[in-house]
Write a protein that holds these residues in place. Structure first.
Motif, PDB file in Angstrom:
ATOM      1  N   SER A 175      12.599 113.461  74.018  1.00 19.36           N
ATOM      2  CA  SER A 175      12.722 112.614  75.213  1.00 19.36           C
ATOM      3  C   SER A 175      14.088 112.758  75.881  1.00 19.36           C
ATOM      4  CB  SER A 175      12.470 111.151  74.850  1.00 19.36           C
ATOM      5  OG  SER A 175      13.579 110.591  74.164  1.00 19.36           O
ATOM      6  N   PHE A 176      15.095 113.165  75.127  1.00 23.42           N
ATOM      7  CA  PHE A 176      16.425 113.332  75.712  1.00 23.42           C
ATOM      8  C   PHE A 176      16.433 114.416  76.797  1.00 23.42           C
ATOM      9  CE2 PHE A 176      18.518 111.737  71.582  1.00 23.42           C
ATOM     10  CZ  PHE A 176      18.426 110.432  72.017  1.00 23.42           C
ATOM     11  N   ALA A 177      15.552 115.410  76.696  1.00 26.31           N
ATOM     12  CA  ALA A 177      15.490 116.472  77.705  1.00 26.31           C
ATOM     13  C   ALA A 177      15.090 115.922  79.070  1.00 26.31           C
ATOM     14  CB  ALA A 177      14.511 117.555  77.260  1.00 26.31           C
ATOM     15  N   PHE A 178      14.387 114.800  79.083  1.00 22.55           N
ATOM     16  CA  PHE A 178      13.988 114.171  80.340  1.00 22.55           C
ATOM     17  C   PHE A 178      14.917 113.016  80.712  1.00 22.55           C
ATOM     18  CE2 PHE A 178      10.158 115.839  78.309  1.00 22.55           C
ATOM     19  CZ  PHE A 178       9.762 116.739  79.276  1.00 22.55           C
ATOM     20  N   GLN A 179      15.353 112.311  79.702  1.00 23.22           N
ATOM     21  CA  GLN A 179      16.135 111.095  79.936  1.00 23.22           C
ATOM     22  C   GLN A 179      17.512 111.388  80.525  1.00 23.22           C
ATOM     23  OE1 GLN A 179      16.679 108.829  76.371  1.00 23.22           O
ATOM     24  NE2 GLN A 179      18.031 107.373  77.324  1.00 23.22           N
ATOM     25  N   PHE A 180      18.241 112.334  79.977  1.00 19.10           N
ATOM     26  CA  PHE A 180      19.602 112.580  80.433  1.00 19.10           C
ATOM     27  C   PHE A 180      19.674 113.134  81.851  1.00 19.10           C
ATOM     28  CE2 PHE A 180      20.970 112.925  75.759  1.00 19.10           C
ATOM     29  CZ  PHE A 180      21.224 111.568  75.709  1.00 19.10           C
ATOM     30  N   PRO A 181      18.855 114.121  82.234  1.00 17.33           N
ATOM     31  CA  PRO A 181      18.906 114.557  83.642  1.00 17.33           C
ATOM     32  C   PRO A 181      18.519 113.457  84.631  1.00 17.33           C
ATOM     33  CG  PRO A 181      17.803 116.192  82.311  1.00 17.33           C
ATOM     34  CD  PRO A 181      17.992 114.999  81.440  1.00 17.33           C
ATOM     35  N   LEU A 182      17.527 112.649  84.263  1.00 16.77           N
ATOM     36  CA  LEU A 182      17.136 111.549  85.135  1.00 16.77           C
ATOM     37  C   LEU A 182      18.267 110.536  85.274  1.00 16.77           C
ATOM     38  CD1 LEU A 182      14.947 110.160  86.802  1.00 16.77           C
ATOM     39  CD2 LEU A 182      14.171 109.067  84.692  1.00 16.77           C
ATOM     40  N   GLN A 183      18.945 110.262  84.173  1.00 16.36           N
ATOM     41  CA  GLN A 183      20.066 109.333  84.210  1.00 16.36           C
ATOM     42  C   GLN A 183      21.191 109.868  85.100  1.00 16.36           C
ATOM     43  OE1 GLN A 183      21.826 108.704  80.383  1.00 16.36           O
ATOM     44  NE2 GLN A 183      23.013 106.944  81.051  1.00 16.36           N
ATOM     45  N   ARG A 184      21.500 111.152  84.977  1.00 15.48           N
ATOM     46  CA  ARG A 184      22.557 111.749  85.809  1.00 15.48           C
ATOM     47  C   ARG A 184      22.163 111.735  87.284  1.00 15.48           C
ATOM     48  NH1 ARG A 184      25.829 110.544  82.433  1.00 15.48           N
ATOM     49  NH2 ARG A 184      26.184 111.861  80.645  1.00 15.48           N
ATOM     50  N   PHE A 185      20.885 111.996  87.569  1.00 18.59           N
ATOM     51  CA  PHE A 185      20.423 111.972  88.961  1.00 18.59           C
ATOM     52  C   PHE A 185      20.586 110.583  89.551  1.00 18.59           C
ATOM     53  CE2 PHE A 185      16.971 111.020  91.928  1.00 18.59           C
ATOM     54  CZ  PHE A 185      17.305 111.898  92.949  1.00 18.59           C
ATOM     55  N   LEU A 186      20.148 109.561  88.814  1.00 18.54           N
ATOM     56  CA  LEU A 186      20.267 108.194  89.320  1.00 18.54           C
ATOM     57  C   LEU A 186      21.728 107.781  89.492  1.00 18.54           C
ATOM     58  CD1 LEU A 186      17.382 106.452  87.371  1.00 18.54           C
ATOM     59  CD2 LEU A 186      17.466 106.960  89.811  1.00 18.54           C
ATOM     60  N   GLN A 187      22.590 108.221  88.587  1.00 20.03           N
ATOM     61  CA  GLN A 187      24.012 107.919  88.732  1.00 20.03           C
ATOM     62  C   GLN A 187      24.596 108.589  89.966  1.00 20.03           C
ATOM     63  OE1 GLN A 187      25.711 109.128  85.021  1.00 20.03           O
ATOM     64  NE2 GLN A 187      25.488 107.103  84.089  1.00 20.03           N
ATOM     65  N   SER A 188      24.191 109.829  90.227  1.00 19.02           N
ATOM     66  CA  SER A 188      24.723 110.528  91.406  1.00 19.02           C
ATOM     67  C   SER A 188      24.207 109.911  92.708  1.00 19.02           C
ATOM     68  CB  SER A 188      24.369 112.009  91.356  1.00 19.02           C
ATOM     69  OG  SER A 188      22.979 112.190  91.546  1.00 19.02           O
ATOM     70  N   GLN A 189      23.069 109.239  92.652  1.00 19.24           N
ATOM     71  CA  GLN A 189      22.527 108.560  93.827  1.00 19.24           C
ATOM     72  C   GLN A 189      23.011 107.103  93.920  1.00 19.24           C
ATOM     73  OE1 GLN A 189      20.640 110.187  96.131  1.00 19.24           O
ATOM     74  NE2 GLN A 189      21.124 111.985  94.898  1.00 19.24           N
ATOM     75  N   LEU A 190      23.915 106.736  93.036  1.00 19.06           N
ATOM     76  CA  LEU A 190      24.481 105.387  92.969  1.00 19.06           C
ATOM     77  C   LEU A 190      23.403 104.325  92.733  1.00 19.06           C
ATOM     78  CD1 LEU A 190      27.151 105.619  95.801  1.00 19.06           C
ATOM     79  CD2 LEU A 190      27.483 105.883  93.335  1.00 19.06           C
TER      80      LEU A 190
END
Length: 101
Positions: free
Chosen positions: A45-60
């Motif tokens: 699940s980390f393969a999906f969770q971490f990129p999604l988390q970084r995307f949401l952080q970059s979108q504030l």
């Protein structure tokens, strides 16, 4: 799926013999191997969770991350209590609770 997830998979599968090879006590190595096997879904699940988390952080969108994290904490507490205390699944129950949350 992340290539590194597949590359690290043998560490999870062969955790017991590797730990025993490095001198870990037999009972600790056996239980660690059981936990490692049950945590494989969390590892994937980390393969999906971490990129999604970084995307949401970059979108504030940090508020969304906070809500999701708070809900995951609630699910983890509830499932941990049910699996470990009510169903008496002990370490496997704790691992499954992490997988679910």
């Amino acid at each position: 799926m992340d290539r590194f997830t597949l590359l690290l998979l043998p560490i999870y599968v062969f955790a017991t013999p590797v730990l025993k090879l490095f001198g870990q006590l037999d009972d600790v190595g056996e239980m660690s191997g059981v936990v490692a096997i049950w945590l494989i879904p969390l590892h994937f699940s980390f393969a999906f969770q971490f990129p999604l988390q970084r995307f949401l952080q970059s979108q504030l969108k940090t508020r969304v991350l906070a809500y999701v994290s708070f809900c995951a904490l609630g699910v983890n507490v509830l499932t941990s209590w049910v699996f470990v205390n009510v169903l008496d699944w002990r370490v496997i129950g704790a691992s499954l609770a992490l997988d679910i949350s």
